[in-house]
Design an enzyme around this catalytic site. Structure first.
Site, mmCIF file in Angstrom:
data_model
loop_
_atom_site.group_PDB
_atom_site.id
_atom_site.type_symbol
_atom_site.label_atom_id
_atom_site.label_comp_id
_atom_site.label_asym_id
_atom_site.label_seq_id
_atom_site.Cartn_x
_atom_site.Cartn_y
_atom_site.Cartn_z
ATOM 1 N N ASP A 178 0.799 -1.222 0.000
ATOM 2 C CA ASP A 178 0.000 0.000 0.000
ATOM 3 C C ASP A 178 0.833 1.273 0.000
ATOM 4 O OD1 ASP A 178 -2.446 1.689 0.510
ATOM 5 O OD2 ASP A 178 -1.369 2.020 2.383
ATOM 6 N N ASP B 149 4.963 0.668 3.930
ATOM 7 C CA ASP B 149 5.057 -0.600 4.636
ATOM 8 C C ASP B 149 4.841 -1.737 3.638
ATOM 9 O OD1 ASP B 149 2.301 -0.594 4.097
ATOM 10 O OD2 ASP B 149 1.874 0.410 5.990
ATOM 11 N N TYR C 235 -7.560 2.764 7.069
ATOM 12 C CA TYR C 235 -8.477 3.036 5.953
ATOM 13 C C TYR C 235 -9.900 2.691 6.373
ATOM 14 C CZ TYR C 235 -4.407 3.566 2.894
ATOM 15 O OH TYR C 235 -3.233 3.999 2.313
ATOM 16 N N GLU D 96 5.231 10.093 3.420
ATOM 17 C CA GLU D 96 4.841 8.749 2.971
ATOM 18 C C GLU D 96 3.999 8.805 1.698
ATOM 19 O OE1 GLU D 96 3.313 4.508 4.784
ATOM 20 O OE2 GLU D 96 2.598 6.345 5.741
#
Length: 620
Positions: A163, A166, A322, A569
């Site tokens: 995703d 990570d 999410y 990120e």
């Protein structure tokens, strides 16, 4: 011997063969000179002189036509002269050095597009293809699903995408990312082709859809559960529970257990996955077998979403990262894509039903109204259904609700413009679609894509603009909005910082990404052994080209710090929106390179069936 001379004198006929030329000459002197002095008529002259000279003909017989000799000579001469001149010119052209006209250099959006697509190569999980083009990545997590101890039915979950920074595979945002990429290909395949990236983006989509087909029984007509997630992000267990968030490791070195999360009532996830497979089936429509496989899988997921209601994130690990706010917007969004993929009007009837639209929030607005994201797809669905009204105009019984969606889309487009106060902007000009909360860029790129796309819709429909209240705005205003936002991301901001890694001279160097921050040096670092690279102040040893980071804060500030994921990120969903916006803005703006009006309707039957033939004439 003498004979009668027809000219009046005596003529001696000498039969002696031995007479000499002198004898003949002397005999001529004996002729009657008076007779020779008389004028001769033409017949007599012809006897003496033999055949006379023939006059030149004035015409030339060419067999089929007769032409003047003069014209014929001039024509042949001109042809020969023209041939000579042409040959001479050809000789000069071939001998003179050529100066090749080079095509114009690609524009900034096209350059950025190529880089943004490479991010997906860096996020691939499983056994990588040889042409992956990311030197510091390798095969990883080849036991996903096989080592699961939770009792999951599906054991082969190798592949797909990680995703973000990570190694978790969150299927909800990933499905949205694949849907956005497919939508952009359907609309702008000519631009992808011009940029040389069409095959690349299709390969990226297929890598995602191939994986999704593994997450449920795609050959069945109905299922009772699907996979929602691979990996774990809960860090409450500390070092005793190594997982994808508590550890800082390269994906290639992961040796801890990666649990599989399944769900049996997850309408939002299933409908989004159905949208991903349905939209991809249009992208791969020329591969009929694969397209049919995707449509069947999408239908199975859609039935599951409708039959077993519930939210995938309720009580799940994903809720922290999410969380899904509802599933009604996925019903409108997914139903619309199912209709475009199949042409079955039952999907359109459901997607455009006023009650469903009301549940999805189409009529009550709110602070996040008009913001397309991995959680809320209502705005995207409204734009898709407005497209249907603009180009096919299905009429009754859909016209009223489609007109409402059209009006709502116009209002949303108005809210993006700087003349209105629906959303604040930073001093540098970045629209605050998430109202100052962290990680703003993922929402901005989606809005830039929708604005450009809607302007192209209006241009294709020969509509110069739209109304915001009493004021009329041209489609150029939407494109200008999109350009200013994407330009901000590419470096036109107060910090002169490009938030797309690898683009421009100044971009983030400490991206929050495990694989990029740990060197590929044949050393396997443990779960906590990579912390020294996470906490280091040096730039990442590996540049993750094409990653769009989370972005600046509401004051245009940015901290290039690896541990601060709110700034540094990248995510799949964010990059998918960026790719869509970049391809929409890229290249020239001629009609040939704007939207593809018809491909999305390839499975849709004619709205108005051909009328039956008239009855036979009456006979008494």
């Amino acid at each position: 011997m003498y004979g009668r001379d027809p000219w009046g004198g005596p003529l001696e006929i000498n039969n002696a063969d031995s007479a000499t030329d002198d004898d003949r000459s002397r005999n001529l002197n004996d002729f009657d000179k008076a007779a020779l002095s008389r004028p001769l008529d033409e017949t007599q002259q012809s006897w003496l002189l033999g055949p006379g000279e023939q006059k030149k003909k004035k015409y030339v017989d060419l067999g089929c036509i007769i032409v003047s000799r003069k014209i014929f000579v001039w024509t042949v001469g001109l042809i020969l002269a023209a041939g000579f001149i042409a040959g001479f010119v050809t000789l000069i052209v071939k001998t003179v050095p050529r100066h090749h006209k080079h095509p114009p250099p690609p524009d900034n959006y096209t350059i950025a597009l190529g880089k943004a697509l490479r991010f997906f190569n860096a996020q691939k999980s499983g056994r990588l293809p040889k042409h992956n083009n990311v030197s510091w990545r390798g095969n990883s997590c080849l036991n996903d699903g096989k080592g699961d101890k939770s009792g999951a039915v599906l054991k082969d979950l190798v592949g797909g995408y990680y995703d973000a920074g990570d190694a978790i595979k969150f299927h909800f945002p990933k499905a949205f990312a694949m849907t956005m990429l497919s939508w952009s290909v359907i609309e702008y395949s000519a631009k992808y082709e011009a940029a040389g990236e069409l095959n690349h983006v299709k390969e990226i989509i297929k890598w995602g859809t191939d994986y999704f087909l593994k997450t449920f029984n795609s050959t069945a007509d109905s299922v009772s559960q699907i996979v929602a997630q691979v990996g774990k992000g809960d860090t409450s267990g500390g070092e005793s529970d190594p997982n994808d968030h508590s550890c800082w490791m390269r994906p290639e070195d992961i040796d801890y257990e990666r649990p599989v999360t399944e769900c049996s009532s997850c309408s939002d996830l299933a409908a989004e996955m159905a949208a991903a497979l349905a939209s991809a089936s249009i992208v791969f429509k020329d591969n009929k077998a694969y397209s049919k496989k995707l449509v069947h899988g999408a239908a199975t997921l859609w039935k599951f979403a409708r039959d077993q209601r519930g939210s995938y994130s309720t009580g799940a690990d994903a809720a922290t990262f999410y969380n899904s706010s509802m599933y009604w917007d996925e019903f409108v969004w997914g139903g619309t894509w199912m209709y475009y993929a199949t042409g079955n009007q039952s999907y359109l009837y459901l997607a455009s039903h006023p009650t469903l639209a009301k549940h999805a929030g189409a009529f009550w607005g709110g602070p996040d109204y008009g913001v397309l994201s991995w959680d809320n797809k209502l705005t995207g669905a409204q734009v898709l259904l407005t497209r249907l009204r603009l180009f096919l105009s299905p009429g009754y019984p859909y016209e009223q609700i489609l007109q409402t969606f059209h009006n709502q889309t116009s209002i949303i487009m108005c809210s993006y413009l700087p003349y209105f106060s629906s959303f604040n902007r930073t001093k540098g000009g970045l629209i605050q679609l998430n109202h100052g909360r962290p990680q703003p860029l993922q929402y901005v790129v989606n809005a830039a894509f929708l604005a450009t796309l809607y302007s192209d819709y209006l241009d294709a429909a020969d509509t110069p603009g739209w109304y915001c209240g009493p004021n009329f705005y041209s489609t150029n205003e939407l494109r200008k909005f999109a350009q200013t936002q994407i330009d901000y991301i590419l470096g036109d901001n107060p910090r002169k910082m490009s938030y797309l890694v690898g683009y421009g001279k100044k971009y983030p160097k400490q991206v929050h990404h495990r694989g990029a921050s740990i060197p590929k040096n044949r050393v396997k670092y443990s779960c906590t052994g990579g912390y020294k690279y996470r906490d280091a102040k040096k730039p990442n040893p590996n540049t993750i080209i094409g990653a769009m980071v989370a972005g600046p804060d509401k004051h245009d500030g940015f901290h290039d710090v690896r541990t601060n994921y709110n700034y540094t990120e990248p995510t799949l969903a964010g990059n998918a929106g960026l790719v869509a916006a970049l391809v929409a803005l890229s290249g020239d703006q001629t009609a040939a390179t704007k939207i593809d009006k018809n491909t999305i309707f390839s499975a849709v039957p004619p709205m108005f069936p051909t009328p039956p033939p008239p009855p036979a004439p009456w006979k008494p």
